[in-house]
Design a protein around this motif. Sequence first.
Motif, PDB file in Angstrom:
ATOM      1  N   GLN A 139     127.271  -0.833  23.413  1.00  0.00           N
ATOM      2  CA  GLN A 139     127.687  -0.335  24.718  1.00  0.00           C
ATOM      3  C   GLN A 139     128.944  -1.059  25.188  1.00  0.00           C
ATOM      4  OE1 GLN A 139     126.684   2.069  26.547  1.00  0.00           O
ATOM      5  NE2 GLN A 139     127.207   1.638  28.680  1.00  0.00           N
ATOM      6  N   ALA A 140     128.985  -2.364  24.975  1.00  0.00           N
ATOM      7  CA  ALA A 140     130.164  -3.133  25.370  1.00  0.00           C
ATOM      8  C   ALA A 140     131.393  -2.712  24.564  1.00  0.00           C
ATOM      9  CB  ALA A 140     129.886  -4.625  25.180  1.00  0.00           C
ATOM     10  N   LYS A 141     131.214  -2.455  23.261  1.00  0.00           N
ATOM     11  CA  LYS A 141     132.341  -2.015  22.429  1.00  0.00           C
ATOM     12  C   LYS A 141     132.913  -0.695  22.941  1.00  0.00           C
ATOM     13  CE  LYS A 141     131.810  -2.202  17.979  1.00  0.00           C
ATOM     14  NZ  LYS A 141     131.168  -2.065  16.651  1.00  0.00           N
ATOM     15  N   LYS A 142     132.040   0.237  23.297  1.00  0.00           N
ATOM     16  CA  LYS A 142     132.514   1.528  23.790  1.00  0.00           C
ATOM     17  C   LYS A 142     133.263   1.381  25.110  1.00  0.00           C
ATOM     18  CE  LYS A 142     128.774   4.101  21.566  1.00  0.00           C
ATOM     19  NZ  LYS A 142     127.537   4.883  21.771  1.00  0.00           N
ATOM     20  N   LEU A 143     132.733   0.546  26.002  1.00  0.00           N
ATOM     21  CA  LEU A 143     133.397   0.347  27.294  1.00  0.00           C
ATOM     22  C   LEU A 143     134.738  -0.360  27.124  1.00  0.00           C
ATOM     23  CD1 LEU A 143     130.358  -0.681  29.532  1.00  0.00           C
ATOM     24  CD2 LEU A 143     131.584   1.487  29.535  1.00  0.00           C
TER      25      LEU A 143
END
Length: 743
Positions: A695-699
């Motif tokens: 999720q952090a990578k996508k954000l």
Amino acid sequence: MLRLLPEKTYLRNFWNMGLLFTVIILLFSYLLRQQYSRQAYEDINQLMATKTDSLSQGFEYQLDHLRSYALNIYQDPEITNWLMSDQNEPLSAAAAFKSVSKYMSLQSYIASTYLVNRKTGQVINSKDGIHTFADFEDQAMLTRMSERPPTMLRFFDHTMAGQSYLALTVPSNRSPIAGQGYVVILLDKGLLEKYLLQNLNDATASIRIVDGERHVILGGSDAFDTRLLQPDLKNHQVYLGDNVYLIHAHAFKVEDWTLYSTVKLKDISKNIDRIELEILGMCLFLLLLLSALTFWNSRRHFKPFSQLASQMKKTVASTMPAPGNKRITEFAIIKSGLDHMVKSMEEMNNVIRNHQEVIKNEFMRQWVLQGTYNEAFLQTGGLRLQALLSSDIYLAIMRINRFQAFSERYSYASRKLLLYAMGNIAGEVLAKHGFISETVDLGSDHLVVMIGGGGQGVTPAQALYEARQEIGNWLQFQVTVALSGRTAVQSNIRAVYDRTCDLTLLRFFNEQDKVYAEEDLGPYWSEPKPDFDEKLVQELIQSVRKSHKEKAREQLDKLFARLQTLTYAECQFQLKLLLFYMFKAFNKVMADQETGGADLLLQKFDTLMDVKDWIYSQCVTIIDSVALKHSTSNRKEELASEIFDYVKQRLHDPMLTLESIADYLVLSVSYVRLVFKETYLVTLSDFIHQERLEQAKKLLLSTDLPVLDIAERSGFQSKTTFFTSFKKYTGLTPNQYREQNSE
């Protein structure tokens, strides 16, 4: 001789290897055919005996299963009600027809099922509905039941409209009550022969089932004279003209039937000769194949890669790196093409996730679970969300009562649909009263409703009360509703959410037909007494969660030893607190057992020891219910899917733990870990950690948010923990990852 050898090395190697393969394979073929011929005649008798026993046992097992299935049909409440009825009731007949249709869909061997009511003179045929005895097609069956009522659960041969079936009549007695109605099942002989006797897949063996009078019941595709069979001998030979037959027999235990497996020895010999020729042919084919593989090995080994590289070069030429002075290999072309495909898929996923509705739901869940409001989402949330957040809002919780029974009654997918229906009903009722609302499903036993709009000084309490009534009327289950005070959107919504969730637990103190509000908390939640041992209560709750009965008993003894030293009023108050903490921790179980409120509950007991014994019995019941749930769970895949969705919906929540997941499911932590690991082959803790990092990578790639905000939205409790985990997972810091992948 040397002139015959090719000049080129690879051709000479092919020639030498070809000669070597020829000698080896021809010798191997000869030895193999000799060994097969000797062994085949020795094994044929054992093979047929094994096959006969296996088929017989399987067929008998299936007959027993069909007998049980027929009894299940007869014992079905709707069917039994119609069979025992002495009046023509269309609704009862329709229910019976529906039930028998359901059973027909679950058993393919049953060609048709009759429900015969001798009192009303009616028959329900699973194929074409209800008939009177006069217009029923199968008069032979009615005659048989009238003249020869069944005395045993045995199958018998039955012919109807020129078609032969195996039939079974239930019940197998002649009592006055049971004799009012019968269930008759007709089995499709063709399917039985095809799938149980395997009669159509074996050209050498003939399998037949013969009754005591030498009549063929099933099987027997040839013109063999069954009068030559010797039922007293299990294995024997029969001579008929120039042919010799090998016979294997197996007598059934219930039916007066015998299964015979018949093989003509001439066919066996013919097959052996044919197989020997096939072995020789396959060996020659293998020789040719090995020769071809030897010659074309290197070329054909790399040809698929060359074709793939050529195709990728045409389709993704624009993404290929500039060749420069370095030659681009086919493997480099393939890698570049695959990277392009992966990048395209990620871009497609980002487009889908950027859909307005998805963003809105994601924002609402994040807002509730983290409590922080972000103005950036207001611009992408649509007009409805903007109108909702234009002023102060109310937060309501709609919690499903008796969730344990609710979750056992409905599957996970059904519960999701019912929660969606709850939100729709609440939204419609609130809109009718002039309010704007948005629902948030956090994958638990409740629904969060954000409410805005309305007139000055008007609260949505009455609208929520009507919504609660409508939910009970339409969805056939009850909910407890709690409403917060008017709250600014910039406030800590997580704190408001937690407080409102606690308000729904006031139902434990006094189960009233109302919407609970914050002012209802006063009479039940005054300042805790200094001598109330909350730590010991929490230890008691943990002992129950870990199934430690003896330890829970010891902790209860300590608590009640202190209560004995208090005045009556103080003791009453602390008992309410103790019961409240227990109810809050185990409300999904305890709510199914006690209703009416804590005051009414405590009035049922004469002494303090009676209260202690009752609380301990509740602890034991909770422990046993969790253990029973472990032992009887047969829906592990559905349970793992529910855990998966629950985690996905609560990734933003920094308080998401294995314990909170286990509490929601009313299961132990160890069992939740086991089910998830068996289904997804990864531990639940690793899955949560990995999903938060993804999720952090996508954000990082799809937004310009600061790294600290991304860490919070991904559920990390501190920036340090996020940086350490991200660096270990990707090998880069968050800023390095964003810079490297944005180029």
